[in-house]
Design a protein around this motif. Sequence first.
Motif, short mmCIF file in Angstrom:
data_model
loop_
_atom_site.label_atom_id
_atom_site.label_comp_id
_atom_site.label_asym_id
_atom_site.label_seq_id
_atom_site.Cartn_x
_atom_site.Cartn_y
_atom_site.Cartn_z
N PRO A 44 -38.00 -42.71 -60.60
CA PRO A 44 -37.29 -43.16 -61.81
C PRO A 44 -36.31 -42.13 -62.35
N VAL A 45 -36.71 -40.86 -62.36
CA VAL A 45 -35.83 -39.81 -62.89
C VAL A 45 -34.61 -39.62 -61.99
N ALA A 48 -32.29 -42.58 -62.43
CA ALA A 48 -31.60 -42.54 -63.72
C ALA A 48 -30.48 -41.50 -63.71
N ARG A 51 -27.36 -42.43 -61.88
CA ARG A 51 -26.46 -43.32 -62.62
C ARG A 51 -25.71 -42.58 -63.73
N GLN A 52 -26.38 -41.61 -64.34
CA GLN A 52 -25.75 -40.84 -65.43
C GLN A 52 -26.34 -39.45 -65.45
N SER A 53 -25.51 -38.46 -65.27
CA SER A 53 -25.97 -37.07 -65.26
C SER A 53 -24.91 -36.21 -65.96
N GLN A 55 -28.58 -35.81 -68.54
CA GLN A 55 -29.27 -36.51 -69.61
C GLN A 55 -30.35 -35.60 -70.17
N LEU A 60 -34.04 -39.65 -71.30
CA LEU A 60 -34.68 -40.22 -70.11
C LEU A 60 -35.99 -40.91 -70.49
N ARG A 63 -35.16 -44.19 -72.14
CA ARG A 63 -34.56 -45.14 -71.20
C ARG A 63 -35.59 -45.69 -70.21
N LEU A 64 -36.50 -44.83 -69.79
CA LEU A 64 -37.49 -45.24 -68.79
C LEU A 64 -38.78 -45.76 -69.41
#
Length: 330
Positions: A44-45, A48, A51-53, A55, A60, A63-64
């Motif tokens: 998951p990390v 995530a 897609r966007q770094s 964060q 996180l 979002r998760l």
Amino acid sequence: MDLFADLGHLALASRLKRLAERLQQEVSEVYAEQEVGFRARWFPVLAALARQSPQAISELAARLGLTHTAIAQIAQEMERARLVGSRADARDGRRRLLALTRRGAATVRRLAPLWEEIGAATAELVAETGHDLLAALGAVEERLARRSMADRLRARLGAVEVEIAGWRPELAPAFRDLNRAWLEPLFGLEEEDRRVLDDPEGEVLARGGAVLFALRAGEAVGACALLRHGDAAELTKMAVAEPWRGRGIGRRLALAAVEEARALSCRSLFLLTSPRLEAAVALYRALGFQPVDQPPVPHPGFTRCSIVMTLALDHDPTAVKETSHATRNR
């Protein structure tokens, strides 16, 4: 006999966790066979951040839908594997930002074809059951977002309905007595305690803060205070009368305090507590408070307190989006 199956709905969370752990373990076996050097729990990390770094860990977690602690542990493992790196946020040095390293980005590219196969194999497995598992899980999550499991249990256990009220001069003795009742036997009173409890109007209200009460049939069964420190507020003097503890009153007071701090245009809310107060610490964590090393403002502290926790108020943590059933009087 499968005990979880026999227990039915009572063991739903445990059964889901067992299923998740089995799937992760078996997928990890394939990662090892492919010599990727990647653990399924990191997915998951990594996804995530792909897609966007960068964060922040808190972003996180929100979002998760995972805890801050869980994300921090995964991030540490991934840092050791050199898949992510961390740095302080230039705008807020208290926040740590996570970003993919070159090795992490290369791992994402390498894993992309394997992830497609994992998704296809999972879809095949679910199709074999004849049920739309993803739709069912989504429906459960959506209903939990509307009404938490905790609230459902409180309703069944007869959680106490209270009125959350603002400052009333006639309730000053109750504010003092409710706090003395738990502070004195556990820790004793310190000078800062005496100042606030003996003069809440001068020490709290006159400085732009607030005092809140939980009233049942007009009687104060709980109280807390918000001390103003510029654009930060301190949640303090949280007390619930002993006969009414464990009935959700502390949570309602804390939620009302968060709402009040927002109304005062504070950017953060912090508190000082003790590891001896396990139930209180668990409540604050559930509401989104995170442990930090120091208060956001200079503070004399208390001898009894060794835990500092803070909640950013410039966004809406999922934990405090719920609506209290109590009414509010200012």
